[in-house]
Design a protein around this motif. Structure first.
Motif, mmCIF file in Angstrom:
data_model
loop_
_atom_site.group_PDB
_atom_site.id
_atom_site.type_symbol
_atom_site.label_atom_id
_atom_site.label_comp_id
_atom_site.label_asym_id
_atom_site.label_seq_id
_atom_site.Cartn_x
_atom_site.Cartn_y
_atom_site.Cartn_z
ATOM 1 N N PRO A 1 -7.794 15.396 24.645
ATOM 2 C CA PRO A 1 -9.020 14.496 25.360
ATOM 3 C C PRO A 1 -9.186 13.305 25.015
ATOM 4 C CG PRO A 1 -9.920 16.501 24.485
ATOM 5 C CD PRO A 1 -8.234 16.607 24.059
ATOM 6 N N ASP A 2 -9.252 13.118 23.637
ATOM 7 C CA ASP A 2 -9.371 11.842 23.188
ATOM 8 C C ASP A 2 -8.230 10.938 22.551
ATOM 9 O OD1 ASP A 2 -8.316 13.169 20.988
ATOM 10 O OD2 ASP A 2 -9.674 12.517 19.466
ATOM 11 N N PHE A 3 -7.046 11.181 23.467
ATOM 12 C CA PHE A 3 -6.088 10.340 23.013
ATOM 13 C C PHE A 3 -6.267 8.967 23.885
ATOM 14 C CE2 PHE A 3 -1.924 8.549 24.989
ATOM 15 C CZ PHE A 3 -1.349 8.591 23.780
ATOM 16 N N ARG A 4 -6.090 8.049 22.885
ATOM 17 C CA ARG A 4 -6.198 6.346 23.227
ATOM 18 C C ARG A 4 -4.908 5.807 22.810
ATOM 19 N NH1 ARG A 4 -9.640 9.082 25.331
ATOM 20 N NH2 ARG A 4 -11.672 8.782 25.444
ATOM 21 N N GLY A 5 -3.696 6.475 22.842
ATOM 22 C CA GLY A 5 -2.509 5.769 22.480
ATOM 23 C C GLY A 5 -2.617 5.718 20.665
ATOM 24 N N CYS A 6 -1.441 4.494 20.524
ATOM 25 C CA CYS A 6 -1.156 4.473 19.061
ATOM 26 C C CYS A 6 -2.364 3.848 18.430
ATOM 27 C CB CYS A 6 0.072 3.853 18.848
ATOM 28 S SG CYS A 6 0.459 3.417 17.247
ATOM 29 N N ALA A 7 -2.837 4.388 17.281
ATOM 30 C CA ALA A 7 -3.941 3.442 16.578
ATOM 31 C C ALA A 7 -3.312 2.266 15.998
ATOM 32 C CB ALA A 7 -4.826 4.731 15.662
ATOM 33 N N TRP A 8 -2.445 2.449 15.546
ATOM 34 C CA TRP A 8 -1.646 1.479 14.791
ATOM 35 C C TRP A 8 -1.452 0.112 15.700
ATOM 36 C CZ3 TRP A 8 -0.906 6.475 13.979
ATOM 37 C CH2 TRP A 8 -1.484 6.882 12.821
ATOM 38 N N ILE A 9 -0.888 0.514 16.865
ATOM 39 C CA ILE A 9 -0.546 -0.386 17.844
ATOM 40 C C ILE A 9 -1.947 -1.131 18.224
ATOM 41 C CG2 ILE A 9 0.313 -1.020 20.231
ATOM 42 C CD1 ILE A 9 2.446 1.205 19.558
ATOM 43 N N ASN A 10 -2.638 -0.391 18.431
ATOM 44 C CA ASN A 10 -4.153 -0.703 18.752
ATOM 45 C C ASN A 10 -4.703 -1.832 17.751
ATOM 46 O OD1 ASN A 10 -3.636 1.010 21.219
ATOM 47 N ND2 ASN A 10 -5.178 2.496 20.546
ATOM 48 N N ALA A 11 -4.621 -1.329 16.516
ATOM 49 C CA ALA A 11 -5.127 -2.226 15.640
ATOM 50 C C ALA A 11 -4.377 -3.322 15.538
ATOM 51 C CB ALA A 11 -5.111 -1.366 14.193
ATOM 52 N N TYR A 12 -3.009 -3.348 15.646
ATOM 53 C CA TYR A 12 -2.300 -4.572 15.814
ATOM 54 C C TYR A 12 -2.793 -5.623 16.772
ATOM 55 C CZ TYR A 12 1.611 -7.985 16.209
ATOM 56 O OH TYR A 12 2.472 -9.049 16.307
ATOM 57 N N GLY A 13 -3.020 -4.967 18.005
ATOM 58 C CA GLY A 13 -3.415 -5.677 19.138
ATOM 59 C C GLY A 13 -4.763 -6.280 18.993
ATOM 60 N N GLU A 14 -5.601 -6.023 18.100
ATOM 61 C CA GLU A 14 -6.656 -6.606 17.955
ATOM 62 C C GLU A 14 -6.759 -7.453 16.954
ATOM 63 O OE1 GLU A 14 -10.614 -4.542 18.597
ATOM 64 O OE2 GLU A 14 -9.551 -2.661 18.384
ATOM 65 N N LEU A 15 -6.038 -7.021 15.677
ATOM 66 C CA LEU A 15 -6.421 -7.750 14.476
ATOM 67 C C LEU A 15 -5.178 -8.229 13.938
ATOM 68 C CD1 LEU A 15 -9.323 -5.954 13.259
ATOM 69 C CD2 LEU A 15 -9.486 -8.165 14.033
ATOM 70 N N GLY A 16 -3.665 -7.778 14.159
ATOM 71 C CA GLY A 16 -2.714 -7.830 13.650
ATOM 72 C C GLY A 16 -2.410 -9.446 13.259
ATOM 73 N N SER A 17 -2.771 -10.292 14.130
ATOM 74 C CA SER A 17 -2.230 -11.722 14.015
ATOM 75 C C SER A 17 -3.367 -12.417 12.878
ATOM 76 C CB SER A 17 -2.066 -12.266 15.181
ATOM 77 O OG SER A 17 -3.469 -12.523 15.714
ATOM 78 N N THR A 18 -4.283 -11.951 12.457
ATOM 79 C CA THR A 18 -5.454 -12.421 11.810
ATOM 80 C C THR A 18 -5.602 -11.914 10.665
ATOM 81 O OG1 THR A 18 -7.137 -11.158 12.972
ATOM 82 C CG2 THR A 18 -6.793 -13.357 13.865
ATOM 83 N N SER A 19 -5.037 -10.507 10.256
ATOM 84 C CA SER A 19 -5.399 -9.826 8.964
ATOM 85 C C SER A 19 -3.998 -9.361 8.218
ATOM 86 C CB SER A 19 -6.298 -8.613 9.466
ATOM 87 O OG SER A 19 -6.207 -7.777 8.185
ATOM 88 N N PRO A 20 -3.661 -9.827 7.506
ATOM 89 C CA PRO A 20 -2.445 -9.524 6.640
ATOM 90 C C PRO A 20 -2.572 -8.006 6.099
ATOM 91 C CG PRO A 20 -2.956 -11.839 5.911
ATOM 92 C CD PRO A 20 -4.100 -11.234 6.772
ATOM 93 N N ALA A 21 -3.734 -7.692 5.702
ATOM 94 C CA ALA A 21 -3.672 -6.282 5.083
ATOM 95 C C ALA A 21 -3.580 -5.361 6.349
ATOM 96 C CB ALA A 21 -5.135 -6.215 4.538
ATOM 97 N N ILE A 22 -4.264 -5.683 7.283
ATOM 98 C CA ILE A 22 -4.221 -4.660 8.434
ATOM 99 C C ILE A 22 -2.540 -4.826 9.022
ATOM 100 C CG2 ILE A 22 -4.739 -4.217 10.715
ATOM 101 C CD1 ILE A 22 -7.668 -5.089 10.135
ATOM 102 N N LEU A 23 -2.049 -5.671 9.126
ATOM 103 C CA LEU A 23 -0.582 -5.886 9.515
ATOM 104 C C LEU A 23 0.499 -5.172 8.586
ATOM 105 C CD1 LEU A 23 1.476 -7.006 11.194
ATOM 106 C CD2 LEU A 23 1.505 -9.202 9.882
ATOM 107 N N ALA A 24 -0.177 -5.377 7.223
ATOM 108 C CA ALA A 24 0.864 -4.667 6.310
ATOM 109 C C ALA A 24 0.564 -3.138 6.632
ATOM 110 C CB ALA A 24 0.448 -5.135 4.985
ATOM 111 N N GLU A 25 -0.433 -2.578 6.854
ATOM 112 C CA GLU A 25 -0.991 -1.159 7.101
ATOM 113 C C GLU A 25 -0.060 -0.596 8.252
ATOM 114 O OE1 GLU A 25 -1.714 2.443 5.813
ATOM 115 O OE2 GLU A 25 -2.260 0.671 4.540
#
Length: 198
Positions: A103-127
């Protein structure tokens, strides 16, 4: 003067904080969730939160890292119940369909994080990249044991199914991907296509 916090309490605090932050970030998005919301959900003073994670970015990386370990361990536990290598590859997609129905499926947490912050956070992009590489490597090991085919098409089928299920809300979106992976394996091993592996 307050008593110092024990190592055991710090461990409990860290787990509670990561639980609260993961639930909020996954459900609502990282940027829309402020640290006050994390504090309220974790029932922990901001001072103790910042003692564990001096920045929100560090908290996000820790959430993603812990989720990666749990998510891939769950996948491996399910897939490796199957003794036949071909069945293991197909079980990847069966596990994904089970995940998509949560019921709480919201897609891929890593793609979601990349979409929000991947272009501005090298640390998040690396993870995010570390997770995607580890997921690829997991799939590659199962595919290589099953048939002489490259892992990349199977990985892309799995990744595409995740995105499609998240966007459409249809957990059965994984089934064409499963069928395509089955065809790749069966073509490479000259297996009877009528044996659907279920």
């Amino acid at each position: 003067m307050p008593a110092p916090i024990s190592a055991e309490q710090k461990t409990r605090d860290r787990a509670a904080l990561l639980d609260a932050a993961e639930a909020l970030f996954y459900a609502r998005g990282i940027q829309t969730v402020g640290m006050d919301a994390v504090r309220a959900a974790a029932e922990m003073p901001l001072k103790r939160i910042y003692g564990q994670f001096p920045t929100k970015e560090e908290l996000v990386v820790a959430v993603l890292h812990r989720r990666d370990q749990r998510w891939r361990a769950s996948l491996a536990e399910y897939v490796e119940r199957h003794g036949d290598p071909r069945e293991r590859v197909l079980a990847i997609f069966d596990w994904l369909e089970r995940w998509f129905t949560e019921p709480d499926f919201r897609g891929c947490a890593w793609i979601n994080a990349y979409g929000e912050l991947g272009s501005t956070s090298p640390a998040i992009l690396a993870e995010v990249r570390a997770h995607k590489q580890a997921f690829h490597d997991q799939i590659a090991a199962w595919v290589q044991a099953a048939a002489p085919v490259p892992a990349e098409p199977v990985t892309l089928l799995a990744e595409g199914a995740i995105v499609t299920a998240a966007i459409t809300g249809d957990p059965t979106a994984v089934r064409p991907a499963r069928n395509a992976a089955k065809s790749l394996i069966d073509d490479a091993t000259n297996r009877d296509p009528e044996d659907d592996g279920r």
